[in-house]
Design a protein around this motif. Structure first.
Motif, short mmCIF file in Angstrom:
data_model
loop_
_atom_site.label_atom_id
_atom_site.label_comp_id
_atom_site.label_asym_id
_atom_site.label_seq_id
_atom_site.Cartn_x
_atom_site.Cartn_y
_atom_site.Cartn_z
N VAL A 1 0.83 -1.21 0.00
CA VAL A 1 0.00 0.00 0.00
C VAL A 1 0.87 1.26 0.00
O VAL A 1 0.59 2.24 -0.72
N ILE A 2 1.93 1.26 0.79
CA ILE A 2 2.84 2.40 0.80
C ILE A 2 3.47 2.59 -0.58
O ILE A 2 3.50 3.69 -1.13
N ALA A 3 3.96 1.50 -1.16
CA ALA A 3 4.60 1.58 -2.47
C ALA A 3 3.63 2.03 -3.55
O ALA A 3 3.98 2.83 -4.43
N LEU B 1 -12.51 1.47 -1.65
CA LEU B 1 -11.58 1.09 -0.58
C LEU B 1 -10.99 -0.27 -0.90
O LEU B 1 -11.73 -1.23 -1.15
N ILE B 2 -9.68 -0.34 -0.90
CA ILE B 2 -8.96 -1.62 -1.08
C ILE B 2 -8.12 -1.85 0.16
O ILE B 2 -7.31 -1.00 0.53
N ASP B 3 -8.32 -2.99 0.83
CA ASP B 3 -7.38 -3.36 1.88
C ASP B 3 -6.69 -4.65 1.46
O ASP B 3 -7.25 -5.48 0.75
N THR B 4 -5.45 -4.79 1.89
CA THR B 4 -4.69 -5.98 1.54
C THR B 4 -3.83 -6.41 2.71
O THR B 4 -3.34 -5.58 3.48
N ALA B 5 -3.67 -7.73 2.85
CA ALA B 5 -3.00 -8.26 4.03
C ALA B 5 -2.55 -9.69 3.82
O ALA B 5 -3.18 -10.46 3.08
N PRO C 1 0.62 -7.17 -3.73
CA PRO C 1 -0.03 -6.88 -5.00
C PRO C 1 0.16 -5.45 -5.48
O PRO C 1 -0.82 -4.80 -5.88
N VAL C 2 1.37 -4.93 -5.47
CA VAL C 2 1.60 -3.55 -5.90
C VAL C 2 1.08 -3.31 -7.31
O VAL C 2 0.39 -2.33 -7.59
#
Length: 507
Positions: A301-303, A375-379, A492-493
């Motif tokens: 998410v940061i990238a 909204l996309i969250d990933t983990a 998943p960048v």
């Protein structure tokens, strides 16, 4: 190596365009298409005018003599013809004619060559005549190395290519723009890989937040960081609860890329557990070291937010990134504790190893306060993802239309997220005896789906939402393949980047 050096080091080769092989190009990489029949000869992929007929004939004769067949990923090297200003020619198989039309297979082939060419610093390639962007990404990602913590005695003596010349028929504006985008995407993937590969001794919540701040500020993003005191005061019970067992206290990072006026808005949320022991519900010792990757969602998410700024995408992107370390201690939360999530929902913690959903829930509620369109969250959320889909296929859940859109776009760029359901019958299994919700069900069936149902409870009405579970795909514990190294993968960048571009174009 200092902190600033470590977050700004070169992550891949320099990429440049040219219309001819240069005198400093030590190797020329050429694609090879497999013949349609066993008795046929493979076909060179060289573009128009990049090599003359005599050079092509000599290379073709060498390929035949060496028995190269052009099967996907096959690499053959031999001395270059005297007329070429390079030392060697390297062919890489692209598969049959149908395979050549696949950008992902080309990306993988380029990555394989980049891994094979250690010790050859500068190369030129004609793979760019097939798909410039895919070839550039593949070479950059395939040449990626993470040697930050190796001393001279264990650092490889030979390095991957440091400069890749992508041969094109004309260096027009479109080609330059395509190369610039590919380089930016590949570098964003490498940023995420760097974060995941950095050991937890050196990447804990405060340090993670500081490194994110450095990179984000350099990209022109607005940055806000909440420390443990601010989180406690504001009521971020999930983040505080997970992080209170560690002496290295939690953080929440917010990064903002402002799009154009009236542009769509996207919220990104990523799980940033810098190390996960499981807490009091401690994990088995075997493979626990791989939990250095439990912040893979946050890294991505940061990238991706940094990439949105670098590409100046006309979409507003806000990343909300919770960071904590899940440790067992006298101050750690216990199975049976009840915490109050940001926004007021109470959760009974039945298993402290189901901690990712607790920090994500806080971040999702905060992200929804901005009223995003998406909204996309990933983990790296559940081992159940790997049971269901293996180690290379992310599972995506959420609002049906948005879920399917993400899965389609992810497949187009080679990360291959697969749409999964959120069965209504599993929701009742998250009921708690004493609180609004339990953080796990009382059985092991559909664990990935139950986690998705838990997160859905915290998404505001009217927001198109998707959750991407990357428990397996974020970290490659096996050998390298294609352009994917051992360790952090950066998934998943590229999926998130492609979705942001699609939203920019289509709303």
């Amino acid at each position: 190596m200092s902190k600033n050096e470590s977050v700004n080091r070169v992550r891949g080769p320099e990429l440049e365009l040219a219309t001819t092989v240069g005198k400093n190009d030590r190797a020329v990489v050429i694609g090879l298409i497999a013949p349609e029949e066993d008795s046929g000869e493979p076909t060179l992929v060289i573009g128009d005018g990049l090599l003359d007929d005599g050079q092509a004939d000599e290379i073709s004769a060498a390929v035949t003599a060496l028995g190269a067949r052009g099967s996907h990923g096959e690499v053959v090297r031999f001395r270059a013809p005297a007329s070429l200003p390079s030392e060697i020619v390297v062919t890489v198989g692209l598969g049959d004619t149908a395979d050549v039309d696949s950008p992902e297979l080309l990306r993988q082939a380029a990555g394989i060559v980049a891994r094979e060419l250690d010790g050859i610093d500068q190369i030129a390639t004609t793979l760019s005549t097939v798909d410039l962007g895919a070839a550039a990404e593949g070479f950059f990602l395939g040449a990626y190395r993470f040697d930050e913590f190796r001393s001279d005695k264990s650092r490889p003596r030979k390095s991957p290519p440091t400069r890749v010349t992508l041969l094109v028929e004309t260096k027009d504006k479109d080609a330059k723009a395509e190369l610039a985008r590919a380089a930016a995407v590949a570098d964003a993937v490498a940023i995420a890989r760097d974060f995941v590969n950095t050991p937890p001794s050196h990447l804990f919540p405060e340090e993670f937040a500081d490194r994110a701040r450095t990179l984000a500020a350099a990209a022109g993003l607005k940055v806000e960081i909440l420390d443990d005191a601010a989180l406690d005061k504001a009521g971020y019970g999930g983040i505080i609860g997970v992080g209170k067992g560690s002496s290295r206290l939690p953080r929440l990072v917010r990064l903002v890329h402002t799009g154009r006026k009236d542009s769509p808005s996207v919220a990104l949320v990523g799980k940033g557990i810098t190390f996960d022991t499981g807490g009091i519900s401690i994990k088995p010792a075997a493979n626990m070291d791989q939990m250095t990757s439990d912040m893979g969602g946050a890294a991505a998410v940061i990238a991706a937010t940094i990439l949105a700024a670098r590409l100046d995408l006309p979409v507003s992107v806000t990343a909300t990134v919770p960071m904590a370390e899940n440790m067992p201690s006298g101050t750690a939360q216990r199975p049976g504790d009840v915490l109050t999530q940001y926004g007021g929902t109470t959760v009974e913690v039945l298993n402290t190893d189901a901690e990712g959903r607790l920090v994500l829930a806080d971040a999702i509620v905060r992200a929804c306060e901005d009223e995003p369109d998406y909204l996309i969250d990933t983990a790296t959320l559940t081992g159940a993802q790997m049971v269901a889909l293996g180690t290379r296929t992310p599972g995506v859940m959420g609002t049906d239309e948005f879920r399917d859109r993400i899965a389609r776009l992810s497949t187009e760029i080679g990360e291959n997220a697969w749409p999964m359901p959120l069965p209504t019958e599993l929701r009742s299994d998250l009921k708690s005896r004493v609180a609004d919700l339990a953080n796990v069900t009382n059985h092991r069936w559909g664990g990935m789906l139950s986690a998705g149902l838990f997160l859905r409870e915290f998404v505001a009405d009217g927001v198109s939402w998707a959750h991407i579970d990357i428990a397996g795909p974020a970290f490659n514990s096996g050998g390298p393949w294609g352009y994917t190294p051992k360790g952090g993968t950066g998934v998943p960048v590229r999926t998130i980047a492609r979705v942001l571009e699609d939203i920019s174009a289509n709303g």
